[in-house]
Scaffold this active site. Structure first.
Site, PDB file in Angstrom:
ATOM      1  N   HIS A  17       1.000  -1.249   0.093  1.00 62.06           N
ATOM      2  CA  HIS A  17       0.040  -0.020   0.042  1.00 62.06           C
ATOM      3  C   HIS A  17       0.876   1.307   0.029  1.00 62.06           C
ATOM      4  CE1 HIS A  17      -3.129  -2.629   2.182  1.00 62.06           C
ATOM      5  NE2 HIS A  17      -3.506  -2.422   1.000  1.00 62.06           N
ATOM      6  N   LYS A  41     -16.491  -7.431   6.132  1.00 62.38           N
ATOM      7  CA  LYS A  41     -15.135  -7.811   6.219  1.00 62.38           C
ATOM      8  C   LYS A  41     -14.602  -8.109   7.344  1.00 62.38           C
ATOM      9  CE  LYS A  41     -13.024  -6.651   1.942  1.00 62.38           C
ATOM     10  NZ  LYS A  41     -11.602  -6.007   1.523  1.00 62.38           N
ATOM     11  N   ARG A  95      -1.630  -6.676  -8.211  1.00 64.13           N
ATOM     12  CA  ARG A  95      -0.460  -7.395  -7.826  1.00 64.13           C
ATOM     13  C   ARG A  95      -0.409  -8.572  -8.929  1.00 64.13           C
ATOM     14  NH1 ARG A  95      -3.193  -8.091  -2.181  1.00 64.13           N
ATOM     15  NH2 ARG A  95      -4.567  -8.701  -3.628  1.00 64.13           N
ATOM     16  N   SER A 133      -3.159  -7.897   2.683  1.00 67.29           N
ATOM     17  CA  SER A 133      -3.627  -7.789   3.986  1.00 67.29           C
ATOM     18  C   SER A 133      -4.210  -9.087   4.761  1.00 67.29           C
ATOM     19  CB  SER A 133      -4.592  -6.600   4.144  1.00 67.29           C
ATOM     20  OG  SER A 133      -4.044  -5.232   3.920  1.00 67.29           O
TER      21      SER A 133
END
Length: 164
Positions: A17, A41, A95, A133
């Site tokens: 990040h 989440k 990514r 994460s």
């Protein structure tokens, strides 16, 4: 003034990040980091903790680049958040190919909702491409060393949270 919006949950903020934030600052005059309030989440860190982490880590980036970096929590549609903060561009980090497939759909939907706001993709640097994460939290929960994936302050916060 060119305003960019970099959205995410940032639970926790990773070196990947931070890389995207630093590189985004070369593209815009003001970078708004949109911290998504996503109750589904079940974040490890509260909204306030995530905002504090981002502010702490990004102060040096802002100072070093001359880009104003601000944090803006949001719970509405991403495109509405972009309008709220006056962003002309949404910045997304990629990514892998799997990220692209999801992001491609999101761009299409966002363009229909507001075709005046562009989306820019930045590929994560090679050393950060594996960082997610979700995986950082899993490794930390199982007692692994995540110091290669997060800053020392975030690492300390993870250790403190998971040891309590």
């Amino acid at each position: 003034m060119r305003i960019g919006l970099y959205p995410g949950t940032f639970d926790p903020l990773t070196l990947g990040h931070e890389d995207i934030i630093r590189r985004s600052c070369a593209l815009v005059d003001k970078l708004v980091i949109g911290v998504a309030i996503n109750r589904d989440k079940g974040p490890l860190f509260s909204l306030e903790e995530r905002v504090a982490m981002i502010l702490g880590e990004c102060a040096a980036i802002s100072e070093g680049t001359g880009c104003e970096v601000v944090v803006h929590p949001f719970e509405n549609l991403l495109i509405d958040c972009a309008r709220d903060v006056g962003a002309q561009v949404i910045i997304r980090g990629l990514r892998a190919v799997s990220d692209f497939e999801y992001e491609f759909q999101m761009v299409g939907m966002n363009r229909v909702l507001d075709d005046t706001i562009e989306t820019v993709f930045l590929m994560a640097e090679a050393q950060h491409q594996a960082i997610a994460s979700r995986l950082v939290k899993e490794i930390a929960r199982l007692g692994g060393d995540v110091s290669k994936f997060v800053s020392p302050a975030v690492n300390d916060a993870l250790i403190a949270r998971l040891s309590s």
